[in-house]
Scaffold this motif. Structure first.
Motif, PDB file in Angstrom:
ATOM      1  N   GLY A 261      13.955   4.288  -2.139  1.00 56.93           N
ATOM      2  CA  GLY A 261      13.476   5.631  -2.628  1.00 56.93           C
ATOM      3  C   GLY A 261      13.996   7.234  -1.326  1.00 56.93           C
ATOM      4  O   GLY A 261      14.085   7.971  -1.763  1.00 56.93           O
ATOM      5  N   GLY A 262      14.842   5.998  -0.057  1.00 54.25           N
ATOM      6  CA  GLY A 262      15.196   7.228   0.696  1.00 54.25           C
ATOM      7  C   GLY A 262      13.695   7.256   2.427  1.00 54.25           C
ATOM      8  O   GLY A 262      14.693   8.154   3.070  1.00 54.25           O
ATOM      9  N   SER A 263      12.835   6.801   2.251  1.00 53.35           N
ATOM     10  CA  SER A 263      11.913   6.773   3.178  1.00 53.35           C
ATOM     11  C   SER A 263      12.655   6.421   4.374  1.00 53.35           C
ATOM     12  O   SER A 263      12.290   7.096   5.479  1.00 53.35           O
ATOM     13  CB  SER A 263      10.723   6.373   2.680  1.00 53.35           C
ATOM     14  OG  SER A 263      10.987   4.867   2.550  1.00 53.35           O
ATOM     15  N   ASN A 264      13.084   5.480   4.234  1.00 49.92           N
ATOM     16  CA  ASN A 264      13.222   4.577   6.116  1.00 49.92           C
ATOM     17  C   ASN A 264      14.502   5.328   6.488  1.00 49.92           C
ATOM     18  O   ASN A 264      14.389   5.793   7.462  1.00 49.92           O
ATOM     19  CB  ASN A 264      13.518   2.716   5.843  1.00 49.92           C
ATOM     20  CG  ASN A 264      15.110   2.475   5.494  1.00 49.92           C
ATOM     21  OD1 ASN A 264      15.671   2.704   6.743  1.00 49.92           O
ATOM     22  ND2 ASN A 264      14.915   2.586   4.856  1.00 49.92           N
ATOM     23  N   PHE A 265      15.579   5.828   5.375  1.00 48.97           N
ATOM     24  CA  PHE A 265      16.922   6.031   6.083  1.00 48.97           C
ATOM     25  C   PHE A 265      16.653   8.041   6.479  1.00 48.97           C
ATOM     26  O   PHE A 265      16.832   8.494   7.831  1.00 48.97           O
ATOM     27  CB  PHE A 265      17.437   6.590   4.739  1.00 48.97           C
ATOM     28  CG  PHE A 265      19.009   7.174   5.132  1.00 48.97           C
ATOM     29  CD1 PHE A 265      19.735   6.167   5.609  1.00 48.97           C
ATOM     30  CD2 PHE A 265      19.791   7.997   5.161  1.00 48.97           C
ATOM     31  CE1 PHE A 265      21.278   6.798   6.806  1.00 48.97           C
ATOM     32  CE2 PHE A 265      20.328   8.815   5.463  1.00 48.97           C
ATOM     33  CZ  PHE A 265      20.638   7.979   6.307  1.00 48.97           C
ATOM     34  N   GLY A 327      12.940  -2.979  -3.068  1.00 49.19           N
ATOM     35  CA  GLY A 327      12.989  -2.167  -2.472  1.00 49.19           C
ATOM     36  C   GLY A 327      14.087  -1.368  -2.117  1.00 49.19           C
ATOM     37  O   GLY A 327      14.034  -0.030  -2.584  1.00 49.19           O
ATOM     38  N   LEU A 328      15.188  -1.736  -3.674  1.00 47.77           N
ATOM     39  CA  LEU A 328      16.275  -1.304  -3.581  1.00 47.77           C
ATOM     40  C   LEU A 328      16.449  -1.029  -4.833  1.00 47.77           C
ATOM     41  O   LEU A 328      17.979  -0.112  -5.381  1.00 47.77           O
ATOM     42  CB  LEU A 328      17.998  -1.093  -2.923  1.00 47.77           C
ATOM     43  CG  LEU A 328      17.719  -1.648  -0.779  1.00 47.77           C
ATOM     44  CD1 LEU A 328      19.147  -2.237  -0.824  1.00 47.77           C
ATOM     45  CD2 LEU A 328      17.210  -0.795  -0.294  1.00 47.77           C
ATOM     46  N   ARG A 329      15.449  -1.470  -5.759  1.00 43.09           N
ATOM     47  CA  ARG A 329      15.948  -1.246  -6.657  1.00 43.09           C
ATOM     48  C   ARG A 329      15.197  -0.283  -7.891  1.00 43.09           C
ATOM     49  O   ARG A 329      15.467   0.367  -8.916  1.00 43.09           O
ATOM     50  CB  ARG A 329      15.163  -2.437  -8.009  1.00 43.09           C
ATOM     51  CG  ARG A 329      15.585  -4.516  -6.929  1.00 43.09           C
ATOM     52  CD  ARG A 329      14.635  -4.995  -8.009  1.00 43.09           C
ATOM     53  NE  ARG A 329      14.963  -5.514  -9.695  1.00 43.09           N
ATOM     54  CZ  ARG A 329      13.899  -5.741  -9.940  1.00 43.09           C
ATOM     55  NH1 ARG A 329      12.681  -4.938  -9.830  1.00 43.09           N
ATOM     56  NH2 ARG A 329      14.673  -5.845 -11.122  1.00 43.09           N
ATOM     57  N   GLU A 374      16.350  -5.492   2.619  1.00 43.49           N
ATOM     58  CA  GLU A 374      16.869  -4.396   2.054  1.00 43.49           C
ATOM     59  C   GLU A 374      17.640  -3.650   3.164  1.00 43.49           C
ATOM     60  O   GLU A 374      18.705  -3.719   3.288  1.00 43.49           O
ATOM     61  CB  GLU A 374      15.787  -3.429   1.966  1.00 43.49           C
ATOM     62  CG  GLU A 374      14.876  -3.392   1.093  1.00 43.49           C
ATOM     63  CD  GLU A 374      14.031  -4.689   0.966  1.00 43.49           C
ATOM     64  OE1 GLU A 374      13.713  -5.421   1.728  1.00 43.49           O
ATOM     65  OE2 GLU A 374      13.108  -4.731   0.303  1.00 43.49           O
ATOM     66  N   SER A 375      17.168  -4.557   4.254  1.00 47.29           N
ATOM     67  CA  SER A 375      17.609  -3.555   5.545  1.00 47.29           C
ATOM     68  C   SER A 375      18.933  -4.494   5.950  1.00 47.29           C
ATOM     69  O   SER A 375      20.201  -3.443   6.532  1.00 47.29           O
ATOM     70  CB  SER A 375      17.186  -4.495   7.058  1.00 47.29           C
ATOM     71  OG  SER A 375      16.305  -4.023   6.064  1.00 47.29           O
ATOM     72  N   SER A 376      20.051  -6.004   5.285  1.00 48.11           N
ATOM     73  CA  SER A 376      20.291  -5.989   5.318  1.00 48.11           C
ATOM     74  C   SER A 376      21.824  -5.859   4.762  1.00 48.11           C
ATOM     75  O   SER A 376      22.685  -5.581   4.873  1.00 48.11           O
ATOM     76  CB  SER A 376      20.767  -7.363   4.792  1.00 48.11           C
ATOM     77  OG  SER A 376      19.915  -8.518   4.813  1.00 48.11           O
TER      78      SER A 376
END
Ligand SMILES: Cc1ncc(COP(=O)(O)O)c(C=O)c1O
Lengths: 413, 243
Positions: A261-265, A327-329, A374-376
């Motif tokens: 959804g863009g929150s960590n980035f 988490g990337l879906r 996700e982080s990968s």
């Protein structure tokens, strides 16, 4: 590398990028002409969370209680020089990791779960509800709720519920009730199941169920990503990283992170927006929101209960492949992030599951940290970046948004 | 402080509109804001959205001219509230028509969010016709856009307190007023969107607002044909604004 006791690194304020954007953020819009879904947020979100969603303030003071909880769950998270990865890649430059997996729930999600739960409890609520894809957000909500003396209910996307039984266990351990979504708990879930009893679920559907459950039971819903106030809370990541780099006299050339959804980035990069640092946002090839999505108003949740946002989106009823990086879906990406991508300030990349798995293995072997699936994806982008001749000598910081210790079923023996 | 009153033009039909406008025009206020009905009033709440649908049928520039004429004679300034979405394919003609109807300027709520790249062009077109472009800002307008639009225009400024009209989500009025004041210095700033209590008016006054704009809260009186209630609502607002 740095003392975890060094609480001074935790910022005292969250940073809200909206007043500093290069053009106005397109506001939330009602979906249904007869009703106001924006007004309905009064019954869905804690008041203070809603206030922060629409604030014009650049900084928001972090309550002392939340600062204390941040320290309790492992903030500041470490900034680690990834020397083994540098060697493996024969990279003539520096790679740093901002390691959000070091929090007790194993990802950045706790950074916003804590304040949202704190505000809800402050307003006298006894229970909160949310959805979860990979399980990271549900875990964070469950812990934040119990730390603030509340019960929690979590709607977990059915494929992840089946793929990741340990996630359900840890949420239960933190006191949450967990339902696979689509579920029979809500009208929307029942309708979806009627149409397709084998529906694998999507984040859009799970959000719809959680929001409807909040309205049905007069409790409050916690926001996992996408919304602006979540990104504001996540700014602790970037603010800490910036300070940690400063302390060791380093300056980042490139920031890389993954986008669901863009929150960590956004939380990682936005506090660097006043510098000329390069930023690369990695999505999953299977969820190609940046290359195939449209920048337009779209629904946050499939049922259309929440307002529409202008963002890169594949459509709220997009059903992605069952990749492990749950988490990337998500079909969209936060409006401020989408705007900055459209503006050309942030570059994007897309990484498929095979390539992310390769990065996952190399990273685990070289650095010892088992990254979240996700982080990968971000790590894969960084590895490719560091192999290019023109990037030698640069200082690259990767946000490793979580660990993957509870996702190991995705590695074949 | 100043009082701006908003009516969607001509809601619900010409006759009823004329009746209520007739009541209103005898009362004390400064700016008349007339909403030009459109199919997609994105940043309005459900109450005003409904008035747009209903008012479409009765709209004409000649009737607008009639009403604005009366209003001018009563000493009011007259502004159109119109979505750029509604006229960006025929900007020149539409602005000519507004000017011809006697309008002093326009508030264009979707200009900065949906047509940011056209802001200078529209400002030029309006200047050419001696129409004021009233900058419309909200809490999500960045500082740089506020500074630029403030320089580009010389009229008063409209600041929306809420994400859309006629709703109430929690906002920090004090922070909003002090931020916009810092960015716009001594320009006249009128606050609107979601003002529906005298307490809010008093708070805005205390924080240093130059005026308030009210619209949604007048609609229910028109719907129930309550002329008395309509008058006393405006009178109460006037008392809070002008004392
Ligand atoms: C570890 C991890 N990273 C990244 C994400 C993607 O979400 P966001 O883009 O909001 O950070 C998730 C979401 O569940 C996650 O659990």
């Amino acid at each position: 590398m740095y003392s975890e006791q060094n609480v001074d690194i935790i910022p005292e304020k969250w940073y809200n990028i909206v007043p500093d954007l290069p053009e106005p953020l397109p506001p939330a819009r009602d979906h249904d002409p007869e009703n106001s879904s924006i007004d309905l947020l009064n019954r869905i979100l804690p008041r203070e969370v809603l206030r922060q969603e629409f604030t014009s303030s650049r900084f928001e003071r972090i309550p002392d209680e939340v600062l204390e909880e941040y320290a309790q769950i492992g903030r500041p998270t470490p900034l680690i020089r990834a020397r083994n990865l540098e060697k493996f890649l024969k990279f003539r430059g520096k790679i740093f990791l901002k390691y959000e997996g070091a929090t007790v729930t194993g990802s950045h999600k706790i950074n916003t779960a804590l304040p949202q739960a704190y505000y809800a409890a402050n307003e006298g609520l006894q229970e909160v509800v949310t959805e979860t894809g990979a399980g990271q957000w549900g875990t964070a909500t469950a812990l934040a709720a119990t730390l603030n003396g509340m019960k929690s209910t979590v709607f977990m996307v059915k494929v992840s519920y089946d793929q990741k039984p340990l996630r359900k266990k840890i949420m239960n351990l933190y006191g949450a009730s967990v339902f696979p979504s689509p579920s029979t708990q809500t009208e929307y879930g029942r309708r979806t199941l009627q149409e397709d009893p084998e529906h694998p679920g999507t984040l859009g559907i799970a959000i719809s169920e959680a929001v409807q459950y909040a309205l049905d039971h007069d409790i409050r819903y916690l926001l996992g990503s996408v919304e602006n106030c979540v990104i504001t809370h996540q700014s602790v990541i970037g603010q800490e990283a910036r300070k940690q780099l400063e302390i060791i006299g380093e300056k980042a050339d490139t920031l890389i992170g993954c986008v669901g959804g863009g929150s960590n980035f956004s939380g990682f990069t936005f506090p660097f927006m006043d510098t000329d640092v390069e930023m690369i946002a990695t999505a999953a090839t299977e969820v190609p929101k940046f290359s195939h999505g449209k920048y337009a108003y779209d629904l946050i949740d499939t049922a259309g209960i929440l307002p529409e946002l202008k963002m890169f989106s594949l459509g709220a009823d997009f059903v992605p492949k069952s990749i492990y990086a749950g988490g990337l879906r998500y079909h969209g990406a936060a409006p401020a992030l989408s705007l900055l991508i459209k503006h050309g300030r942030i570059r994007t990349d897309e990484v498929d599951e095979a390539k992310s798995l390769e990065a996952f293995r190399i990273f685990s072997r070289t650095q010892g940290i088992v990254p979240a699936p996700e982080s990968s994806h971000a790590i894969a982008t960084a590895m490719e970046y560091c192999r290019k001749p023109e990037n030698q000598g640069k200082t690259v910081v990767i946000n490793v948004s979580g660990h993957g210790l509870l996702d190991l079923s995705f590695v074949r023996d | 402080m100043k009082l701006a009153l908003y009516l969607t033009f001509p809601y619900p039909d010409r006759e009823t509109f004329s009746t209520f406008f007739g009541e209103m025009i005898r009362m004390r206020f400064d700016y008349l804001e007339l909403g030009i009905p459109t199919g997609t009033p994105y940043y309005d709440g459900p109450i005003i959205r409904r008035t747009h649908r209903k008012a479409m049928e009765g709209f004409s520039f000649s009737f607008l001219k009639e009403i604005v004429n009366v209003s001018r004679l009563a000493g009011k300034k007259n502004y159109a509230l119109v979505y750029y979405n509604h006229f960006h394919s025929s900007t020149g003609k539409f602005l000519d028509d507004l000017k011809e109807a006697g309008i002093d300027g326009a508030i264009v709520p979707d200009l900065l969010t949906d047509y940011y790249d056209e802001r200078r062009q529209l400002s030029e077109e309006m200047k050419k016709r001696d129409l004021s472009l009233i900058p419309f800002f909200t809490s999500s307008t960045p500082d740089s856009a506020i500074r630029e639009m403030t320089l580009l225009t010389d009229s008063w400024i409209y600041h929306g307190l809420q994400p859309s009209t006629g709703i109430r989500v929690p906002v920090s009025i004090d922070l909003m007023v002090s931020r916009i004041r810092k960015l716009c210095n001594d320009r006249e700033i009128i606050f609107g969107f979601g003002i529906n209590s005298m307490e809010m008016v008093r708070e805005l006054r205390a924080e240093g607002a130059d005026g308030i704009a009210v619209g949604s809260s007048l609609v229910s009186y028109m719907d129930s044909n309550d002329r008395q209630g309509f008058r006393s609502e405006i009178e109460m607002l006037g008392d809070a604004v002008y004392d």
